[in-house]
Enzyme design. Sequence first.
Site, PDB file in Angstrom:
ATOM      1  N   ILE A  32       0.838  -1.209   0.000  1.00 31.08           N
ATOM      2  CA  ILE A  32       0.000   0.000   0.000  1.00 31.08           C
ATOM      3  C   ILE A  32       0.872   1.258   0.000  1.00 31.08           C
ATOM      4  CG2 ILE A  32      -1.535   1.394   1.478  1.00 31.08           C
ATOM      5  CD1 ILE A  32      -3.177  -1.064   1.990  1.00 31.08           C
ATOM      6  N   ASP A  80      14.419   1.080  11.833  1.00 27.77           N
ATOM      7  CA  ASP A  80      13.313   0.498  12.590  1.00 27.77           C
ATOM      8  C   ASP A  80      12.511   1.640  13.212  1.00 27.77           C
ATOM      9  OD1 ASP A  80      11.638  -0.807  14.433  1.00 27.77           O
ATOM     10  OD2 ASP A  80      13.106  -2.398  14.763  1.00 27.77           O
ATOM     11  N   LYS A 140       7.507  12.659  15.182  1.00 26.54           N
ATOM     12  CA  LYS A 140       8.501  13.339  16.007  1.00 26.54           C
ATOM     13  C   LYS A 140       9.760  13.649  15.178  1.00 26.54           C
ATOM     14  CE  LYS A 140       9.411  14.509  20.325  1.00 26.54           C
ATOM     15  NZ  LYS A 140       8.575  15.540  20.954  1.00 26.54           N
ATOM     16  N   SER A 157      -4.075   3.995   8.804  1.00 26.56           N
ATOM     17  CA  SER A 157      -4.804   3.367   9.898  1.00 26.56           C
ATOM     18  C   SER A 157      -5.538   2.122   9.380  1.00 26.56           C
ATOM     19  CB  SER A 157      -5.761   4.395  10.510  1.00 26.56           C
ATOM     20  OG  SER A 157      -6.368   3.871  11.653  1.00 26.56           O
ATOM     21  N   LYS A 175      -4.132   0.751  16.130  1.00 21.54           N
ATOM     22  CA  LYS A 175      -4.697   1.665  15.120  1.00 21.54           C
ATOM     23  C   LYS A 175      -5.671   2.669  15.751  1.00 21.54           C
ATOM     24  CE  LYS A 175      -2.648  -0.093  11.422  1.00 21.54           C
ATOM     25  NZ  LYS A 175      -1.562   0.612  10.732  1.00 21.54           N
ATOM     26  N   ILE A 204      -8.120  -4.382   0.594  1.00 19.57           N
ATOM     27  CA  ILE A 204      -7.336  -4.011  -0.578  1.00 19.57           C
ATOM     28  C   ILE A 204      -6.644  -5.242  -1.155  1.00 19.57           C
ATOM     29  CG2 ILE A 204      -5.550  -2.470  -1.490  1.00 19.57           C
ATOM     30  CD1 ILE A 204      -8.016  -0.982  -0.318  1.00 19.57           C
TER      31      ILE A 204
END
Length: 286
Positions: A32, A80, A140, A157, A175, A204
């Site tokens: 995606i 990561d 961040k 999400s 989520k 999807i």
Amino acid sequence: MPITREFIENGPWKPDLFRGKVVFVTGGAGTICRGQTEAMVLLGANAAIVGRNVEKTEKAAREIEQLRSGAKVVACSGTDVRDVHSLAKAVEKTVQELGRIDFVIAGAAGNFLSDFNHLSSNAFKTVVSIDLLGSYNTAKACFEQLRKNKGSILFVSATLHYYGIPFQLHVGAAKAGVDALSNALAVELGPLGIRSNCIAPGWIEGTEGFDRLMGGNLKRKVPLQRYGKVEDIAQSTIYLFSPAADYVTGTIQVVDGAVWHVGSFIGDDVYPVRIIAANNEPIGKL
Ligand code: COA
């Protein structure tokens, strides 16, 4: 299906919509998020894709770069999202090589099916750390660039926390947190000109999640009578990053053909909840 040039040739977008802009995508080598990256690159952006797997991330970057002559795609492999310092290095590399970051897609995710009884505390923590803490870390690490460029962030999400989906409680919890994170960022960062939204893909086709979770032909349960395509997510992504969505922030864009409105889709054929409960078997054994 990868996104091809037809995306711009047949689509409603101006081909240079994102010229001079840079998108930073965690999970950009996955299905995606790769589609989202490809669409942005086709429409003029340069990109940095972030992933843990070195070979997969480097290969995807080289392939995405081929989509448009002159496109630059930086591979921030070995990164990561659970480690904010690792992400800070990826941001530094991106700014060094591409000059700036305007758009951020926080898409890196981890998932596996497990019933509550066989889900260890560490397993729960692992998924929450990748999906939720990883999304926070991404925001961040990119914050200074977003502030400088009045940028926009998009969190990937899901819809599975809108109801109680068994064997996905770890992902659902993560989520739900991602949605809350995005909403709060939209409010806090709005005065800085930064927009924050979520995209919630439904079923999807061609994704790892689809292959793992879906059984049988459930197309007819989708009000629009088809499964989603990676391109559907890419189109919504373009909209949310485009000037057309300049006043759109703090939203959750569900892209699922309205299937979540139909209610829980779980049947014994897909998720044998009752068998599991009766036998106390881990789902991997079924
Ligand atoms: N069922 C139950 N528990 C599982 C599990 C499964 N299928 N897979 C992993 N776990 C548990 C592990 O047992 C471990 O818990 P423990 O220490 O109590 O035994 C914990 O989760 C961490 O596992 P580990 O493999 O060390 O984590 P990791 O950081 O290397 O990888 C994932 C985590 C989620 C990335 C990995 O499980 C994975 O590769 N998943 C499939 C790929 C994927 O997620 N793709 C994205 C699709 S959205």
